[in-house]
Each structure stands twice: as structure tokens, then as C-alpha cells.
Design an enzyme around this catalytic site. Structure first.
Site, PDB file in Angstrom:
ATOM      1  N   LYS A  22     -14.327  11.934  61.588  1.00 20.05           N
ATOM      2  CA  LYS A  22     -14.288  11.992  60.125  1.00 20.05           C
ATOM      3  C   LYS A  22     -14.034  13.413  59.632  1.00 20.05           C
ATOM      4  O   LYS A  22     -13.956  13.652  58.424  1.00 20.05           O
ATOM      5  CB  LYS A  22     -15.633  11.511  59.558  1.00 20.05           C
ATOM      6  CG  LYS A  22     -15.944  10.043  59.826  1.00 20.05           C
ATOM      7  CD  LYS A  22     -17.264   9.674  59.168  1.00 20.05           C
ATOM      8  CE  LYS A  22     -17.789   8.322  59.610  1.00 20.05           C
ATOM      9  NZ  LYS A  22     -16.911   7.209  59.254  1.00 20.05           N
ATOM     10  N   LYS A  72     -17.715  21.043  74.123  1.00 19.51           N
ATOM     11  CA  LYS A  72     -18.542  22.096  73.492  1.00 19.51           C
ATOM     12  C   LYS A  72     -18.999  23.168  74.480  1.00 19.51           C
ATOM     13  O   LYS A  72     -19.237  24.302  74.072  1.00 19.51           O
ATOM     14  CB  LYS A  72     -19.753  21.474  72.795  1.00 19.51           C
ATOM     15  CG  LYS A  72     -19.386  20.685  71.552  1.00 19.51           C
ATOM     16  CD  LYS A  72     -20.609  20.216  70.804  1.00 19.51           C
ATOM     17  CE  LYS A  72     -20.232  19.299  69.658  1.00 19.51           C
ATOM     18  NZ  LYS A  72     -21.381  18.896  68.857  1.00 19.51           N
ATOM     19  N   ASN A  93     -19.313  24.653  68.662  1.00 18.12           N
ATOM     20  CA  ASN A  93     -18.634  23.557  67.961  1.00 18.12           C
ATOM     21  C   ASN A  93     -17.624  24.077  66.952  1.00 18.12           C
ATOM     22  O   ASN A  93     -16.937  23.288  66.311  1.00 18.12           O
ATOM     23  CB  ASN A  93     -19.648  22.628  67.258  1.00 18.12           C
ATOM     24  CG  ASN A  93     -20.126  23.192  65.946  1.00 18.12           C
ATOM     25  OD1 ASN A  93     -20.215  24.411  65.785  1.00 18.12           O
ATOM     26  ND2 ASN A  93     -20.415  22.333  64.995  1.00 18.12           N
ATOM     27  N   GLY A 136     -27.631  19.142  75.277  1.00 20.82           N
ATOM     28  CA  GLY A 136     -26.878  20.042  74.409  1.00 20.82           C
ATOM     29  C   GLY A 136     -27.236  19.889  72.941  1.00 20.82           C
ATOM     30  O   GLY A 136     -27.387  20.884  72.226  1.00 20.82           O
ATOM     31  N   ALA A 137     -27.379  18.659  72.477  1.00 18.67           N
ATOM     32  CA  ALA A 137     -27.648  18.431  71.057  1.00 18.67           C
ATOM     33  C   ALA A 137     -29.014  18.990  70.668  1.00 18.67           C
ATOM     34  O   ALA A 137     -29.168  19.607  69.602  1.00 18.67           O
ATOM     35  CB  ALA A 137     -27.576  16.935  70.753  1.00 18.67           C
ATOM     36  N   THR A 159     -36.696  13.870  81.498  1.00 16.34           N
ATOM     37  CA  THR A 159     -36.794  14.855  82.579  1.00 16.34           C
ATOM     38  C   THR A 159     -37.589  16.030  82.029  1.00 16.34           C
ATOM     39  O   THR A 159     -37.060  16.856  81.279  1.00 16.34           O
ATOM     40  CB  THR A 159     -35.389  15.311  83.016  1.00 16.34           C
ATOM     41  OG1 THR A 159     -34.575  14.140  83.182  1.00 16.34           O
ATOM     42  CG2 THR A 159     -35.431  16.099  84.307  1.00 16.34           C
ATOM     43  N   MET A 223     -29.569  11.862  65.222  1.00 21.90           N
ATOM     44  CA  MET A 223     -28.324  12.635  65.087  1.00 21.90           C
ATOM     45  C   MET A 223     -27.085  11.735  65.123  1.00 21.90           C
ATOM     46  O   MET A 223     -26.002  12.169  64.729  1.00 21.90           O
ATOM     47  CB  MET A 223     -28.228  13.677  66.196  1.00 21.90           C
ATOM     48  CG  MET A 223     -29.221  14.818  66.037  1.00 21.90           C
ATOM     49  SD  MET A 223     -28.792  16.141  67.178  1.00 21.90           S
ATOM     50  CE  MET A 223     -30.140  17.279  66.873  1.00 21.90           C
ATOM     51  N   TYR A 225     -24.806   8.310  64.047  1.00 19.54           N
ATOM     52  CA  TYR A 225     -24.648   7.488  62.860  1.00 19.54           C
ATOM     53  C   TYR A 225     -23.701   6.353  63.191  1.00 19.54           C
ATOM     54  O   TYR A 225     -22.928   6.419  64.145  1.00 19.54           O
ATOM     55  CB  TYR A 225     -24.129   8.306  61.670  1.00 19.54           C
ATOM     56  CG  TYR A 225     -22.811   8.967  61.953  1.00 19.54           C
ATOM     57  CD1 TYR A 225     -22.774  10.252  62.468  1.00 19.54           C
ATOM     58  CD2 TYR A 225     -21.612   8.299  61.741  1.00 19.54           C
ATOM     59  CE1 TYR A 225     -21.573  10.857  62.766  1.00 19.54           C
ATOM     60  CE2 TYR A 225     -20.402   8.909  62.035  1.00 19.54           C
ATOM     61  CZ  TYR A 225     -20.390  10.173  62.546  1.00 19.54           C
ATOM     62  OH  TYR A 225     -19.199  10.771  62.844  1.00 19.54           O
TER      63      TYR A 225
HETATM   64  P1  ATR Z   1     -25.971  15.807  74.468  1.00 18.79           P
HETATM   65  O1  ATR Z   1     -24.949  16.894  74.509  1.00 18.79           O
HETATM   66  O2  ATR Z   1     -25.601  14.628  73.620  1.00 18.79           O
HETATM   67  O3  ATR Z   1     -27.337  16.309  74.165  1.00 18.79           O
HETATM   68  P2  ATR Z   1     -26.692  15.703  77.230  1.00 18.79           P
HETATM   69  O4  ATR Z   1     -26.674  17.209  77.288  1.00 18.79           O
HETATM   70  O5  ATR Z   1     -26.122  14.926  78.363  1.00 18.79           O
HETATM   71  O6  ATR Z   1     -25.969  15.183  75.945  1.00 18.79           O
HETATM   72  O7  ATR Z   1     -28.210  15.264  77.014  1.00 18.79           O
HETATM   73  C1  ATR Z   1     -28.575  13.936  76.872  1.00 18.79           C
HETATM   74  C2  ATR Z   1     -30.051  13.881  76.458  1.00 18.79           C
HETATM   75  O8  ATR Z   1     -30.379  12.517  76.148  1.00 18.79           O
HETATM   76  C3  ATR Z   1     -31.006  14.298  77.548  1.00 18.79           C
HETATM   77  O9  ATR Z   1     -32.145  14.875  76.962  1.00 18.79           O
HETATM   78  C4  ATR Z   1     -31.341  12.946  78.217  1.00 18.79           C
HETATM   79  O10 ATR Z   1     -32.579  12.950  78.901  1.00 18.79           O
HETATM   80  P3  ATR Z   1     -32.651  13.481  80.444  1.00 18.79           P
HETATM   81  O11 ATR Z   1     -32.534  14.969  80.378  1.00 18.79           O
HETATM   82  O12 ATR Z   1     -33.968  13.024  80.920  1.00 18.79           O
HETATM   83  O13 ATR Z   1     -31.497  12.810  81.135  1.00 18.79           O
HETATM   84  C5  ATR Z   1     -31.439  12.092  76.982  1.00 18.79           C
HETATM   85  N1  ATR Z   1     -31.272  10.645  77.219  1.00 18.79           N
HETATM   86  C6  ATR Z   1     -30.139   9.996  77.524  1.00 18.79           C
HETATM   87  N2  ATR Z   1     -30.366   8.658  77.592  1.00 18.79           N
HETATM   88  C7  ATR Z   1     -31.675   8.473  77.306  1.00 18.79           C
HETATM   89  C8  ATR Z   1     -32.529   7.326  77.206  1.00 18.79           C
HETATM   90  N3  ATR Z   1     -32.046   6.084  77.406  1.00 18.79           N
HETATM   91  N4  ATR Z   1     -33.817   7.527  76.887  1.00 18.79           N
HETATM   92  C9  ATR Z   1     -34.299   8.770  76.673  1.00 18.79           C
HETATM   93  N5  ATR Z   1     -33.547   9.881  76.771  1.00 18.79           N
HETATM   94  C10 ATR Z   1     -32.254   9.745  77.067  1.00 18.79           C
END
Ligand code: ATR
Length: 279
Positions: A22, A72, A93, A136-137, A159, A223, A225
Site C-alpha cells: 500500500k 530489511k 526500512n 526483526g519486528a 525462544t 503489527m 493487518y
Molecule cells: P520478523 O522480522 O517478522 O520479526 P523474525 O525475525 O523471523 O521475523 O521473527 C519472528 C518472531 O516471531 C520470533 O520472535 C518468533 O519466535 P522464535 O524466536 O521463538 O522463533 C516469533 N514467532 C513466529 N511464529 C510464532 C508462533 N506461532 N508463536 C509465537 N511466536 C512466533
């Protein structure tokens, strides 16, 4: 005599996929509102060709770019200098192509906080904040949240070690005594603001957060939508929280990027309202 309009300054957003972005619509609205001659397009960068795509755009006269998934982290390397918030986020970003080279910024966290404080009208100062996720977010959100001086910022992650590393990094950046980390099972107490920065919503999953985390009157923000509220927002609403999706954050991070490039911060309210009306 009619003046010939100056050619528009060019910007774009790089991503893969990018079709549903968007950002062009948002930046076109900012340009119209501020009277700036700006042309903003989507660019699909090949998964193995992000840096080349950026340099090609610069060669075509591009002035700046936004960067979205999955580039990113690579954008950090493409930048020749980073703002403090991009360094803290470990991700970029927004790129600004200047006479001094390529500057990398990160406006996501500032956009998140602007949406919470200005649009939702919920202060962060003195509040108990729970950040779900440590990827990352989440990382981009920590410094902008700390700048608003919450009473407490707890980072919860599946984790736990990743959350601990993130909290440790920010202890030295004004977070000492405020930031802590834990696993979902160890979450105790209530929070005024609960932010879902996990990727769980992408897979229609719920982070395993206890329903007791929502204080009376809490704001829950995802975060992500979409047309429907995420499973996290549905869960939060069932347990009494006010809910908010990531559309406001999207518009606010775009406004921060526009301000960096153009030196003027657009009014985001009409743009956010028009995006909401389209759904
Ligand atoms: P982004 O850039 O969107 O933050 P990322 O760096 O891959 O993507 O991080 C994903 C985050 O979502 C991590 O904190 C991950 O938890 P882990 O570090 O334990 O993997 C979390 N996450 C992804 N799927 C999840 C789920 N089903 N339940 C809880 N946490 C989840």
C-alpha cells in the site's frame, strides 16, 4: 505563461513479493497533501539481486526507497551510514540517497509508537508494556518504546534466549531496570499495552500468551493487518482489551520516511481514514 512543472523526484519500495504493497498509495496521498512533486513506485527485487536493484534505481535518478520483506537486513549492508535507530533495530526500512552516500534508517518503531501515542491516544510513559516476539519486528520497536519511558518493558518470546539477548542489548541503551525478558509460560502480572511483534499472525496462530496479561483498559496492538482481526486481536478483545491492527503503524512509518526525504511531516489522519474506508 504557464510554468512547466518540475519533474517529480523518484522513490520506490523494494520487496519480494511487492504486489500488495500500500506504500505507493500512501506516499501519493502525502505528496498531494504537501504539494511535493513525488513519484513513488513498487519494485520487485530478485531474491538474489537486492543490492543491484538499489544501485540501478540510484542510477535512474532515484532519491530514496523503502525496503520491506525480505530485504530489511540486506539493506543494512547496502547503506553506507546508519541512523542510531537503524543500528539499534539491526534493520533498515528506509534508504535515503544523498550526496554523502546511502543513508539507512528504520522508521518502523517510531511509526509504531506514533500510532499508539498520537492515533490511539494511549501514552507509553509510565505504563507496563509487553512486547511479544524477539525477531526483526520486535527489535525495531524496543528503542522507540524506551524513549517514551515506560515503567516496564517485558519482552516475551518462544525462544527465551533470543528475548534475553535483545533485553541485554538495550539494558545499556536506557533500558536498565526497565527491560526484561522471559518465556510465555513465565509471564506474570498485567500490562497496559501488549504488542504482538511475532510472525504468528501470518500463520493465523496465537502466541501462547496467558489471557491474564491484559490489565483493565489495556490496548492490544498487532503489527499485522488484514481484512479480519488477527487471532491475537480476537483473543485480546475476548479478554477485555481495546484492539488495534498494524495499519496505523504502516501509515506512520511511511510518514516518518516521507519526513526524512522531504523535510515535512505529512498529516497522517486523513490517509489512515481513507485506507480504513477501503476495507
Ligand atoms: P520478523 O522480522 O517478522 O520479526 P523474525 O525475525 O523471523 O521475523 O521473527 C519472528 C518472531 O516471531 C520470533 O520472535 C518468533 O519466535 P522464535 O524466536 O521463538 O522463533 C516469533 N514467532 C513466529 N511464529 C510464532 C508462533 N506461532 N508463536 C509465537 N511466536 C512466533
Amino acid at each position: 505563461m504557464t510554468a512547466i512543472p518540475a519533474p517529480a523526484d523518484r522513490y520506490c519500495v523494494f520487496g519480494n513479493p511487492i504486489a500488495h504493497s500500500k506504500s505507493p498509495e500512501i506516499h501519493a496521498a502525502f505528496a498531494a497533501q504537501t504539494g511535493h512533486a513525488v513519484a513513488y513506485e513498487k519494485r520487485l527485487a530478485p531474491l538474489d539481486g537486492f543490492a543491484a536493484a538499489v544501485h540501478a534505481f540510484i542510477a535512474e535518478g532515484g532519491r530514496g526507497a523503502n525496503v520491506t520483506v525480505p530485504f530489511k537486513l540486506e539493506a543494512v549492508k547496502v547503506a553506507q551510514a546508519l541512523t542510531v535507530r537503524a543500528q539499534a533495530a539491526g534493520a533498515v526500512n528506509t534508504l535515503h540517497f544523498t550526496d554523502d552516500g546511502i543513508i539507512g534508517d528504520n522508521t518502523d518503531g517510531a511509526g509504531l509508537v506514533a500510532d499508539i501515542v498520537n492515533n490511539a491516544g494511549v501514552p507509553v510513559a509510565g505504563r507496563r508494556v509487553l512486547l511479544l516476539g524477539a525477531g526483526g519486528a520486535a527489535r525495531g520497536a524496543v528503542l522507540p518504546l524506551l524513549e517514551h519511558r515506560p515503567a516496564q518493558l517485558v519482552i516475551a518470546n518462544r525462544t527465551v534466549a533470543t528475548a534475553q539477548a535483545l533485553a541485554g542489548q538495550f539494558a545499556a541503551l536506557g533500558g536498565a531496570g526497565v527491560v526484561s525478558a522471559c518465556g510465555y509460560a513465565d509471564l506474570a502480572g498485567e500490562f497496559d499495552l501488549v504488542i504482538n511483534a511475532t510472525a504468528a499472525s501470518l500463520g493465523a496462530e496465537l502466541p501462547p500468551v496467558p489471557a491474564t496479561v491484559f490489565a483493565p483498559g489495556a490496548l492490544a496492538l498487532d503489527m499485522m493487518y488484514g481484512k479480519e482481526p488477527t487471532v491475537f486481536l480476537q483473543f485480546a478483545a475476548r479478554h477485555g482489551a481495546t484492539v488495534r491492527d498494524g495499519l496505523g503503524m504502516l501509515v506512520e512509518q511511511a510518514a516518518e520516511a516521507f519526513a526524512l526525504w522531504r523535510g515535512i511531516h505529512p498529516d497522517t489522519a486523513p490517509v489512515l481514514q481513507s485506507l480504513r474506508e477501503q476495507r
